[in-house]
Design a protein around this motif. Sequence first.
Motif, PDB file in Angstrom:
ATOM      1  N   THR A 265     -39.236 -91.016  -6.528  1.00 51.93           N
ATOM      2  CA  THR A 265     -40.488 -91.719  -6.812  1.00 51.93           C
ATOM      3  C   THR A 265     -41.695 -90.884  -6.414  1.00 51.93           C
ATOM      4  O   THR A 265     -42.831 -91.242  -6.734  1.00 51.93           O
ATOM      5  N   GLY A 266     -41.486 -89.782  -5.722  1.00 52.44           N
ATOM      6  CA  GLY A 266     -42.566 -88.890  -5.358  1.00 52.44           C
ATOM      7  C   GLY A 266     -42.024 -87.536  -4.983  1.00 52.44           C
ATOM      8  O   GLY A 266     -40.867 -87.400  -4.578  1.00 52.44           O
ATOM      9  N   GLY A 267     -42.837 -86.487  -5.140  1.00 51.54           N
ATOM     10  CA  GLY A 267     -42.407 -85.144  -4.795  1.00 51.54           C
ATOM     11  C   GLY A 267     -41.728 -84.436  -5.949  1.00 51.54           C
ATOM     12  O   GLY A 267     -41.557 -84.987  -7.038  1.00 51.54           O
ATOM     13  N   THR A 268     -41.340 -83.200  -5.703  1.00 44.97           N
ATOM     14  CA  THR A 268     -40.706 -82.394  -6.744  1.00 44.97           C
ATOM     15  C   THR A 268     -39.520 -81.636  -6.183  1.00 44.97           C
ATOM     16  O   THR A 268     -39.438 -81.358  -4.986  1.00 44.97           O
ATOM     17  N   VAL A 269     -38.600 -81.309  -7.070  1.00 39.14           N
ATOM     18  CA  VAL A 269     -37.494 -80.399  -6.762  1.00 39.14           C
ATOM     19  C   VAL A 269     -37.605 -79.244  -7.753  1.00 39.14           C
ATOM     20  O   VAL A 269     -37.622 -79.465  -8.971  1.00 39.14           O
ATOM     21  N   SER A 270     -37.696 -78.025  -7.232  1.00 39.95           N
ATOM     22  CA  SER A 270     -37.822 -76.847  -8.094  1.00 39.95           C
ATOM     23  C   SER A 270     -36.566 -76.000  -7.974  1.00 39.95           C
ATOM     24  O   SER A 270     -36.080 -75.748  -6.873  1.00 39.95           O
ATOM     25  N   PHE A 271     -36.064 -75.578  -9.121  1.00 37.47           N
ATOM     26  CA  PHE A 271     -34.887 -74.721  -9.146  1.00 37.47           C
ATOM     27  C   PHE A 271     -35.227 -73.476  -9.947  1.00 37.47           C
ATOM     28  O   PHE A 271     -35.643 -73.575 -11.097  1.00 37.47           O
ATOM     29  N   ALA A 272     -35.074 -72.319  -9.321  1.00 35.83           N
ATOM     30  CA  ALA A 272     -35.425 -71.052  -9.954  1.00 35.83           C
ATOM     31  C   ALA A 272     -36.862 -71.071 -10.465  1.00 35.83           C
ATOM     32  O   ALA A 272     -37.177 -70.536 -11.520  1.00 35.83           O
ATOM     33  N   GLY A 273     -37.753 -71.732  -9.688  1.00 39.22           N
ATOM     34  CA  GLY A 273     -39.148 -71.799 -10.058  1.00 39.22           C
ATOM     35  C   GLY A 273     -39.474 -72.839 -11.103  1.00 39.22           C
ATOM     36  O   GLY A 273     -40.617 -72.954 -11.535  1.00 39.22           O
ATOM     37  N   ARG A 274     -38.492 -73.618 -11.536  1.00 39.75           N
ATOM     38  CA  ARG A 274     -38.696 -74.630 -12.578  1.00 39.75           C
ATOM     39  C   ARG A 274     -38.555 -76.019 -11.964  1.00 39.75           C
ATOM     40  O   ARG A 274     -37.747 -76.243 -11.070  1.00 39.75           O
ATOM     41  N   ASN A 275     -39.341 -76.969 -12.472  1.00 41.95           N
ATOM     42  CA  ASN A 275     -39.246 -78.338 -12.019  1.00 41.95           C
ATOM     43  C   ASN A 275     -37.919 -78.933 -12.491  1.00 41.95           C
ATOM     44  O   ASN A 275     -37.669 -79.057 -13.689  1.00 41.95           O
ATOM     45  N   LEU A 276     -37.072 -79.296 -11.540  1.00 45.86           N
ATOM     46  CA  LEU A 276     -35.712 -79.727 -11.875  1.00 45.86           C
ATOM     47  C   LEU A 276     -35.720 -81.010 -12.696  1.00 45.86           C
ATOM     48  O   LEU A 276     -34.958 -81.137 -13.660  1.00 45.86           O
ATOM     49  N   MET A 277     -36.554 -81.971 -12.326  1.00 47.24           N
ATOM     50  CA  MET A 277     -36.544 -83.248 -13.023  1.00 47.24           C
ATOM     51  C   MET A 277     -37.098 -83.114 -14.442  1.00 47.24           C
ATOM     52  O   MET A 277     -36.596 -83.727 -15.375  1.00 47.24           O
ATOM     53  N   GLU A 278     -38.146 -82.312 -14.608  1.00 46.75           N
ATOM     54  CA  GLU A 278     -38.734 -82.142 -15.924  1.00 46.75           C
ATOM     55  C   GLU A 278     -37.845 -81.316 -16.850  1.00 46.75           C
ATOM     56  O   GLU A 278     -37.934 -81.433 -18.073  1.00 46.75           O
ATOM     57  N   ASN A 279     -37.011 -80.477 -16.278  1.00 44.84           N
ATOM     58  CA  ASN A 279     -36.166 -79.579 -17.080  1.00 44.84           C
ATOM     59  C   ASN A 279     -34.681 -79.821 -16.814  1.00 44.84           C
ATOM     60  O   ASN A 279     -33.870 -78.916 -16.908  1.00 44.84           O
ATOM     61  N   PHE A 280     -34.334 -81.080 -16.485  1.00 41.49           N
ATOM     62  CA  PHE A 280     -32.975 -81.334 -16.016  1.00 41.49           C
ATOM     63  C   PHE A 280     -31.930 -81.091 -17.093  1.00 41.49           C
ATOM     64  O   PHE A 280     -30.833 -80.600 -16.812  1.00 41.49           O
ATOM     65  N   GLU A 281     -32.241 -81.426 -18.333  1.00 34.93           N
ATOM     66  CA  GLU A 281     -31.254 -81.211 -19.397  1.00 34.93           C
ATOM     67  C   GLU A 281     -30.910 -79.738 -19.520  1.00 34.93           C
ATOM     68  O   GLU A 281     -29.763 -79.371 -19.759  1.00 34.93           O
ATOM     69  N   GLU A 282     -31.912 -78.877 -19.324  1.00 33.07           N
ATOM     70  CA  GLU A 282     -31.682 -77.433 -19.400  1.00 33.07           C
ATOM     71  C   GLU A 282     -30.945 -76.916 -18.172  1.00 33.07           C
ATOM     72  O   GLU A 282     -30.061 -76.055 -18.271  1.00 33.07           O
ATOM     73  N   LEU A 283     -31.282 -77.444 -16.988  1.00 30.31           N
ATOM     74  CA  LEU A 283     -30.810 -76.859 -15.733  1.00 30.31           C
ATOM     75  C   LEU A 283     -29.537 -77.499 -15.194  1.00 30.31           C
ATOM     76  O   LEU A 283     -28.933 -76.970 -14.264  1.00 30.31           O
ATOM     77  N   ARG A 284     -29.128 -78.650 -15.755  1.00 29.56           N
ATOM     78  CA  ARG A 284     -28.015 -79.372 -15.155  1.00 29.56           C
ATOM     79  C   ARG A 284     -26.723 -78.556 -15.119  1.00 29.56           C
ATOM     80  O   ARG A 284     -25.922 -78.700 -14.204  1.00 29.56           O
ATOM     81  N   SER A 285     -26.534 -77.671 -16.089  1.00 30.51           N
ATOM     82  CA  SER A 285     -25.294 -76.884 -16.120  1.00 30.51           C
ATOM     83  C   SER A 285     -25.241 -75.855 -15.002  1.00 30.51           C
ATOM     84  O   SER A 285     -24.187 -75.297 -14.729  1.00 30.51           O
ATOM     85  N   ARG A 286     -26.374 -75.588 -14.348  1.00 32.04           N
ATOM     86  CA  ARG A 286     -26.386 -74.615 -13.258  1.00 32.04           C
ATOM     87  C   ARG A 286     -25.992 -75.241 -11.921  1.00 32.04           C
ATOM     88  O   ARG A 286     -25.875 -74.565 -10.925  1.00 32.04           O
ATOM     89  N   LEU A 287     -25.874 -76.590 -11.919  1.00 34.35           N
ATOM     90  CA  LEU A 287     -25.564 -77.308 -10.689  1.00 34.35           C
ATOM     91  C   LEU A 287     -24.133 -77.836 -10.749  1.00 34.35           C
ATOM     92  O   LEU A 287     -23.767 -78.544 -11.684  1.00 34.35           O
ATOM     93  N   GLY A 288     -23.334 -77.500  -9.755  1.00 38.30           N
ATOM     94  CA  GLY A 288     -21.989 -78.044  -9.641  1.00 38.30           C
ATOM     95  C   GLY A 288     -21.944 -79.060  -8.519  1.00 38.30           C
ATOM     96  O   GLY A 288     -22.590 -78.876  -7.482  1.00 38.30           O
TER      97      GLY A 288
END
Length: 751
Positions: A265-288
């Motif tokens: 509900t607040g804050g951000t999670v960034s993965f490889a410099g990218r916003n994880l929530m905004e780009n989750f469809e793209e980044l989900r395969s990088r997370l096990g």
Amino acid sequence: MPLIVQWGGGELLLNEAETAVVGRSGSVDVTVNHPKLSRHHLLLYFEDGRWKAKDLDTPNGTYRSEKRITDVELKDADSLSLGSTIGPELKLGILSASKPSGPLQTDASAKKKRKELRKRHSLSSRFKVGRDEANDLVLDDFEVSRFHSEVTTKDGQNHEIVDLGSANGTFVNGSRIKRCKLAIGDFVTVGAATFMYNGGALEDFSSDDGPSLVVDEISVSIGSAKLLSDVSFELKPSSLTAVIGPSGAGKSTLLNVLTGELAPTGGTVSFAGRNLMENFEELRSRLGFVPQSDLLHTNLTVRTALRFGADLRFSKDVSAAEKSRRVEEVISDLGLEKRAELRIDRLSGGQRKRTSVALELLTEPLVLILDEPTSGLDPGLDRQVMLLLRKLADDGRTVLVVTHSTENLDVCDDVLVMAPGGKVGYFGSPLTVLNALDAKDWSEAFDNIGQLTDTATRRLHPEREGRGQHNIPPAHRRQPWVYQLWVLMKRYWAVIWADKPFFAFIAALPVVLALVGFVVGDELGLGEGDGDLGLNLQARSVMLIVVLAATFMGAASSIQELVKERQIFLRERSTGLSPTAYVASKIVVLGTLVIAQSIFFTLFTFAGRPIPEGGLIYESSTLEIVLIVSLLSFIGMLLGLLVSNFARTSEIALPALVVMTMLQVVFSGAVPLRYESLAQTLGLVNPAYWAMNSMAATADLNALLGYGSDDEVLTWVATVTNWTTSTGTLVGFALFLCITVVALGSMKPSR
């Protein structure tokens, strides 16, 4: 017009044909080591005769004159603030032919490093990307299809990227595309590789030491309850981080956020410099993600289970040989070679956890998250699992593990201690955690943590702009629906065959019920009696057993099938499994089994006993009765799946089997009731009632029981209309329940 770039750590001269990325990563052109910066923060580029700066969608932003910018034209003697209005300053100057450069010297080492670390792939008129060697850009990644995407241009300047029907999609700036015009600074992601489009080439956009995952002031609230409160920390590349804390401190909520099960509900999670929530469809395969429960069917062997996992997770165009090779690599990497042909339920706790980790490693995720992997293990196995995770981190993966055990934290790089209220009590080295918490041991640390939260917390980003909740999109299906259905059916057959007790139950159930049906009644079966009236008063009892058996057989086979695989389904769904294909595979396989059971049961029950010579619709009355029993069993199976979908545990589902069976049988009309109208009223929504009507019409039960016109049951009258109406209603029940089970079973179950 060269561009002069100056910052606290050096200076750089850019020519018009060059671009530069500014950020915190050591692999970018201009490295500014400050926590407010993203790893890839700002792009500098030349376009249409002007130098421009583009913020790379960073959480903390880029500012000029205290105003946040996205994409601006640069001026001579310009200045940008990075990360905040008072963040690190970037000074920019534009040189013209008439303007001397002065004493500025080019940062040669930075330019050299840029050329070494930022490989450029020059674009041709038709530039293909994929896994096959025939592509212009070959990516050795099973997330990538053989011919994945293509960049085209007509004028050599403007480019368009087209997805070539890939399994896992092509992404531009985090959004999945089919066709998209590219603009300078766009991010293009194919599989695990990300590139930046600079106008004439795709530049590698990844760090040399792996990506980091930055949690920045994450909060989760449900109503007035705050489950997480301003949680901040960073998972450094190739590191092992442990999350510990008392029950109720928010560890599970944090995992749900990081794995995409819950949007903050607040804050951000960034993965490889990218916003994880905004780009989750793209980044989900990088997370096990490895949950506490088993991710695999434990009655399969290690190798078989992993091969089915590869079938469901890899693109359809990955060959069987390639899948097999990858499975063997993972088995070898995790030291499971000698146990590859053992059933998973015969492995030790540590070996079973290795197998679950192996499943996640098939797709080579960059970040591996584990929930209580050492739960229930003895101290020796606990140490072995933690050392395995240490090895995975050393091999280049970023590993996060939630654990209650504090015995082996020495192998971790960092420890995150969660405090009551979902706050961070400590984040840092395991060597100093007890000192920071003013404790001699962990028991005392947990006692003190509530009081020490405000003083011991180490925050990475104390100031930031709040951001709202982002919707997390569902995972995109990796293979065609029919292919997934076929793989799931094969796996389900293998699971049933390997589960000897369940297979024995399925095989023995129709035999036992048929023996009961065989001895109920008398030698008349459903035929006429020998008297003048041809009465057969036992016919109703025989039909009662048939209805009871059909209802019970169907539901008993399926009542636990969804609930017992819930954790497996949840994880596979998050990796691209089609929920409708999953539920449909259950319906097809179990439906085939219960129909086979019904045929055997019916034929054995009436073996050697008379039945009506002909049917109402078909020449054979046996065919009509077998059809009705099979339909009722199939409907019972669907009802069992429906109950299984809502049950929280397998134990809760079993009592429902008895209740469901008894209600159907009692109100079917096969049992004489004190109030006959009650069965007729409730029977309208009872499949067994319509099955009883169909069989009664086929056998002319009114005549067999000697009912006259005053007391005959109208729905039992031996007419074609009665039989087709009742049987058609049964078919309607089956279709309605199929749709309902698929729809509800496809919904994300509550956990």
